[in-house]
Design a protein around this motif. Structure first.
Motif, mmCIF file in Angstrom:
data_model
loop_
_atom_site.group_PDB
_atom_site.id
_atom_site.type_symbol
_atom_site.label_atom_id
_atom_site.label_comp_id
_atom_site.label_asym_id
_atom_site.label_seq_id
_atom_site.Cartn_x
_atom_site.Cartn_y
_atom_site.Cartn_z
ATOM 1 N N GLY A 64 -53.723 14.626 58.850
ATOM 2 C CA GLY A 64 -54.563 15.159 59.921
ATOM 3 C C GLY A 64 -54.986 16.589 59.670
ATOM 4 O O GLY A 64 -56.168 16.910 59.529
ATOM 5 N N SER A 65 -53.998 17.482 59.536
ATOM 6 C CA SER A 65 -54.276 18.923 59.514
ATOM 7 C C SER A 65 -55.065 19.382 58.296
ATOM 8 O O SER A 65 -55.656 20.461 58.315
ATOM 9 N N TYR B 45 -49.208 25.502 58.039
ATOM 10 C CA TYR B 45 -49.376 24.655 56.856
ATOM 11 C C TYR B 45 -49.672 25.471 55.602
ATOM 12 O O TYR B 45 -49.307 25.068 54.489
ATOM 13 N N SER B 46 -50.357 26.595 55.750
ATOM 14 C CA SER B 46 -50.752 27.301 54.523
ATOM 15 C C SER B 46 -49.581 28.032 53.870
ATOM 16 O O SER B 46 -49.739 28.668 52.832
ATOM 17 N N PRO C 187 -55.769 30.038 63.256
ATOM 18 C CA PRO C 187 -54.786 29.544 64.236
ATOM 19 C C PRO C 187 -53.406 29.311 63.624
ATOM 20 O O PRO C 187 -53.291 29.016 62.430
ATOM 21 N N GLY C 188 -52.388 29.403 64.475
ATOM 22 C CA GLY C 188 -51.026 29.091 64.039
ATOM 23 C C GLY C 188 -50.824 27.587 63.917
ATOM 24 O O GLY C 188 -50.020 27.110 63.125
ATOM 25 N N THR D 35 -50.449 15.655 55.715
ATOM 26 C CA THR D 35 -51.024 16.715 54.882
ATOM 27 C C THR D 35 -50.040 17.266 53.848
ATOM 28 O O THR D 35 -50.421 17.582 52.730
ATOM 29 N N GLY D 36 -48.771 17.373 54.238
ATOM 30 C CA GLY D 36 -47.792 17.981 53.327
ATOM 31 C C GLY D 36 -47.324 17.034 52.243
ATOM 32 O O GLY D 36 -46.774 17.478 51.222
ATOM 33 N N SER D 37 -47.529 15.728 52.431
ATOM 34 C CA SER D 37 -46.963 14.758 51.479
ATOM 35 C C SER D 37 -48.027 13.848 50.876
ATOM 36 O O SER D 37 -47.690 12.823 50.289
ATOM 37 N N TYR D 38 -49.295 14.248 51.003
ATOM 38 C CA TYR D 38 -50.369 13.348 50.529
ATOM 39 C C TYR D 38 -50.223 13.022 49.055
ATOM 40 O O TYR D 38 -50.503 11.904 48.612
#
Ligand SMILES: Cc1ncc(COP(=O)(O)O)c(C=O)c1O
Length: 418
Positions: free
Chosen positions: A286-287, A295-296, A384-385, A268-271
């Motif tokens: 995934g996330s 992530y946010s 959620p965390g 998710t962070g590097s898409y």
């Protein structure tokens, strides 16, 4: 020489056997059929009867997904990769839900990832065919289960990083007369599973090439260590270094004469880094589908500060205030058994001045000039965390649109750490 060709006879024969099998006992079932609205038949009786009602009628704590935001998140990945030579194979560890997996495939996903055999099991029994198990499957019992799944879904694939495991898998594939598709797992910096160097990868490829029954189709190089790096430029630099290692492994395989079909990396962070890297064939985020408070806050290419707005927080847990002992805090009915704390702290949605902590079954909200009043009986949505582990606590995911319950989806992969 492409070493697969030396085993052509075996593979052809086995593929013919595979073609006769069908998935989950349901021949003809569409892999990517979208979820039907208004279906709660697959959930336990206590979760039925809420469709078309207000989400505030649900028993709390309840896990909710905002269907518009879910769709937007899936479309964001699909749109980013449209027209590029890189596809997406969503990691189902983040939602563990067949219906969400179908939406990902319907949006153009080229397959699915499963963290373990248990996750692959629920996906394949649910009719999914192209599933990559992203960690090694080790030991006779697990390999037996794997072969049972391969009988249902010949396109199941898994990663390996160990010689003895390769030999064991080969023997099982031969005994079952069914070829197994494998990817070599490469450690590109996470220091979890995976071989270290291109030379290690080439040596493993030679070994696999000699094992009848195994078909080497590519490389996995997941760099989870970079996904939450705060700041887009820092994350990009680190991700490029990791992905370079995966592509170097690809080159080592090609030099050794193997045809590489899959190079699967990233999350998710590097898409929007991996999705543009030459030599990569797919990303495995995934996330992105649900997101969370961790992530946010990693910063985006185009967003201000630490905000990461590429994907929306579609997941929440609906809670009820059960006690309001004094002005300083409120107690909700969701503690760590309903909202995990392994990565970050959950946060109240649409409200400020509330800091969450868990008292096992209950959540304590410390109030400091809160933006809304909380009375006993009030409901509050919590982000959620960590989405992947929170999802693991729920049997059902309620799909919500404009505050109305549209779906009650079973979370079939919940608890499938086996
Ligand atoms: C092998 C693998 N691939 C993909 C993912 C998905 O990563 P993310 O949720 O950061 O997108 C994970 C998550 O842990 C993973 O372990």
């Amino acid at each position: 020489m492409n070493q697969h060709l030396t085993r052509r006879g075996f593979l052809t024969q086995s593929a013919a056997v595979g073609a006769l099998s069908f998935v989950g006992g349901l021949p003809g079932r569409a892999e990517a059929a979208p979820a039907r609205a208004g279906d709660d038949a697959n959930v336990a009786p206590q979760y039925r009867g809420f469709l078309k009602k207000s989400m505030h009628d649900l028993p709390t704590p309840a896990m909710l997904v905002d269907l518009d935001l879910l769709d937007k998140n899936i479309q964001t990945i699909a749109a980013y990769l449209k027209g590029k030579p890189v596809g997406f194979r969503s990691h189902t560890k983040s939602h563990k839900c067949l219906e969400v997996a179908k939406l990902q495939l319907a949006a153009g996903g080229k397959g699915l990832c499963a963290a373990k055999l248990g996750e692959a099991d629920f996906l394949i029994r649910g009719g999914m065919k192209d599933v990559l198990i992203t960690a090694p499957v080790v030991g006779p019992l697990k390999i037996k289960r794997l072969m049972d799944l391969a009988a249902m879904a010949p396109d199941v694939k898994l990663v390996i990083d160990n010689e003895q495991n390769a030999i064991d898998l080969s023997q099982a594939a031969l005994a079952a007369r069914r070829p197994l598709k494998v990817l070599i797992d490469v450690n590109v910096g996470q220091n979890r599973t995976g071989l270290e160097t291109p030379a290690d990868v080439a040596a493993m490829a030679q070994l696999i090439g000699k094992q009848k029954g195994l078909e080497l189709i590519g490389i996995q190089g997941y760099h989870g260590n970079n996904q939450h790096t705060v700041g887009f430029e820092a994350r990009k630099t680190r991700s490029l270094q990791a992905t370079e290692r995966a592509v170097a492994a690809r080159q080592a395989l090609e030099k050794a004469g193997f045809a590489v079909q899959i190079v699967s990396v990233g999350g998710t962070g590097s898409y929007n880094v991996d999705g543009d890297y030459p030599g990569v064939t797919e990303i495995q985020p995934g996330s992105y589908v649900y997101m969370d408070t961790h992530y946010s806050k990693i910063g985006g290419k185009d967003s201000a500060g630490d905000d990461y707005n590429d994907f929306a927080n579609s997941l929440s847990v609906l809670t009820t205030v059960i006690s309001r002992p004094n002005r300083g805090y409120a107690v909700v009915d969701a503690g760590i058994t309903a909202l995990t704390m392994d990565e970050r702290v959950p946060a109240a949605m649409g409200a400020t001045g509330m800091v969450y902590s868990s008292a096992e079954e209950y959540g304590i909200l410390k109030l400091d000039n809160p933006s809304r009043d909380l009375k006993v009986g009030d409901q509050l949505q919590m982000t959620p965390g960590h989405c992947c582990t929170t999802v693991n606590l729920y049997d059902v995911c309620f799909g919500i649109r404009n505050g109305i319950v549209e779906h009650a989806w079973a979370v079939e992969g919940r608890g499938r750490a086996d």
